[in-house]
Scaffold this motif. Structure first.
Motif, PDB file in Angstrom:
ATOM      1  N   ARG A   5      -0.461   7.202   1.223  1.00 15.40           N
ATOM      2  CA  ARG A   5      -1.802   7.744   1.442  1.00 15.40           C
ATOM      3  C   ARG A   5      -2.742   6.663   1.968  1.00 15.40           C
ATOM      4  O   ARG A   5      -3.533   6.901   2.874  1.00 15.40           O
ATOM      5  N   ALA A   6      -2.637   5.461   1.400  1.00 18.74           N
ATOM      6  CA  ALA A   6      -3.496   4.371   1.842  1.00 18.74           C
ATOM      7  C   ALA A   6      -3.187   3.989   3.289  1.00 18.74           C
ATOM      8  O   ALA A   6      -4.096   3.708   4.081  1.00 18.74           O
ATOM      9  N   ASP A  31      -9.874   3.984   8.579  1.00 19.17           N
ATOM     10  CA  ASP A  31     -10.402   2.650   8.277  1.00 19.17           C
ATOM     11  C   ASP A  31     -10.313   1.695   9.455  1.00 19.17           C
ATOM     12  O   ASP A  31     -11.253   0.928   9.706  1.00 19.17           O
ATOM     13  N   GLN A  50      -4.706   6.680   5.562  1.00 23.07           N
ATOM     14  CA  GLN A  50      -6.162   6.554   5.663  1.00 23.07           C
ATOM     15  C   GLN A  50      -6.541   5.351   6.519  1.00 23.07           C
ATOM     16  O   GLN A  50      -7.487   5.412   7.303  1.00 23.07           O
ATOM     17  N   TYR A  51      -5.786   4.261   6.368  1.00 21.00           N
ATOM     18  CA  TYR A  51      -6.055   3.072   7.182  1.00 21.00           C
ATOM     19  C   TYR A  51      -5.862   3.382   8.660  1.00 21.00           C
ATOM     20  O   TYR A  51      -6.680   2.995   9.502  1.00 21.00           O
ATOM     21  N   ALA A 103       0.859  -1.187   0.000  1.00 22.31           N
ATOM     22  CA  ALA A 103       0.000   0.000   0.000  1.00 22.31           C
ATOM     23  C   ALA A 103       0.896   1.237   0.000  1.00 22.31           C
ATOM     24  O   ALA A 103       1.984   1.245   0.590  1.00 22.31           O
ATOM     25  N   ASP A 104       0.418   2.306  -0.654  1.00 22.49           N
ATOM     26  CA  ASP A 104       1.203   3.543  -0.690  1.00 22.49           C
ATOM     27  C   ASP A 104       0.988   4.334   0.598  1.00 22.49           C
ATOM     28  O   ASP A 104       0.196   3.966   1.463  1.00 22.49           O
TER      29      ASP A 104
END
Length: 331
Positions: free
Chosen positions: A134-135, A143, A138-139, A131-132
């Motif tokens: 940003r992901a 998330d 966000q996680y 995952a990058d």
């Protein structure tokens, strides 16, 4: 064989057996007649099953044989005693008898999980392969926490209960092969280690442990128990011990494993309730973690304390005499 003639010739016996099976009280002669007719009907069922594809006839005659058997052996009254015995003796005794296996799995897994979290948090480039940035952000910020409140509590509890019970059941069922248990356990540890690594790397360790610990202490312990008992089942055919064959050792360990599976289903139900109602609640983190810790300590006291007492009473956790098959007359 003329099947229609065969059925017509014996229809009277079947009708008579049906009448006797429905009576609450029988005279001695009627009781003897019932046993004889049941034996004959069981033989008739075997003959009809081998010559007739008619499902209606087979179902009707099968029900008649079952009714005759129940009339001979007598119905058992509904009792909660076996359930009470299971939770006070059989299940905790099995937990105690297998403690060396699942406690070892638990200690090794916790150490490995801690090492994975440290490794992933110290090497974010490894996580970047999946995952990058940003992901990951966000996680960590949305998330992970939203996962626990995305669905209605009762639905979420049922979902995590069945999911975790399936994992524990897979560990127990595949234990005879050993390697699948290690794969299932490793897969779950890797996923949790990576999640923890992301949260720690993004400075959300407090959120991670505050949401994992309330239910995770009990939930992960149940998975470790399932894995440990599964490995014990597999070890039975490698080292069966003295005075018994591999088949006997495997059968005995598997019976104990099935008891553990039933008990873990109930225990994971408790973990599911914690995950659905306590983990996402508005209670202070210390209180939520404290509730999870108290429930986990209660389980450990149950497994080692109550289980130890049951073991010293001679409880093996194997099949109780009342659960054995009652012999019935056969033709």
């Amino acid at each position: 064989m003329d099947l229609d003639a065969y059925v017509a010739e014996r229809r009277g016996e079947w009708n008579r057996l049906e009448v006797l099976a429905r009576r609450r009280r029988l005279s001695p002669d009627e009781a003897d007649e019932l046993v004889l007719l049941y034996q004959r009907a069981a033989t008739h069922l075997s003959v009809v099953r081998s010559h007739s594809p008619d499902p209606i006839l087979l179902a009707s005659l099968s029900q008649l044989v079952i009714a005759g058997r129940a009339a001979i052996t007598g119905g058992r009254s509904v009792s909660w005693r076996p359930v009470l015995r299971f939770f006070t003796s059989s299940f905790p005794a099995q937990l105690y008898r297998t403690r060396h296996w699942w406690l070892t799995v638990m200690v090794v897994s916790v150490l490995l999980l801690g090492a994975l979290m440290w490794y992933f948090s110290a090497n974010p480039d490894i996580i970047g392969l999946f995952a990058d940035g940003r992901a990951m952000r966000q996680y960590a910020e949305e998330d992970f926490e939203n996962y626990y409140s995305e669905y209605q509590a009762q639905n979420f509890a049922a979902n995590v209960w069945t999911h975790n019970a399936l994992i524990a059941a897979q560990c127990l069922a595949s234990g005879v092969l050993i390697l699948p248990v290690l794969y299932i356990l490793g897969q779950n540890l890797l996923a949790l280690g990576m999640a923890g690594g992301v949260m720690i790397y993004t400075d959300h360790a407090d959120t991670f442990f505050g949401l994992i610990l309330p239910h995770g202490l009990l939930e992960l312990t149940c998975i470790f128990v399932g894995a440990g008992v599964g490995l014990r089942i597999g070890w039975a055919w490698i080292a069966p011990g003295p005075h018994r064959t591999r088949g006997q050792a495997l059968a005995a360990r598997a019976r104990g494993g099935m008891l553990v599976a039933l008990g873990l289903a109930a225990t994971l139900g408790v973990a599911g309730l914690l995950e659905a109602y306590v983990t996402p609640s508005g209670l202070p983190t210390v209180l939520r973690v404290g509730i999870g810790a108290v429930v986990w300590l209660a389980f450990m006291a149950y497994a080692l304390g109550v289980g130890g007492a049951a073991h010293r009473r001679g409880e093996t956790g194997d099949l109780a005499p009342e659960h054995s098959v009652t012999p019935v007359p056969t033709a």
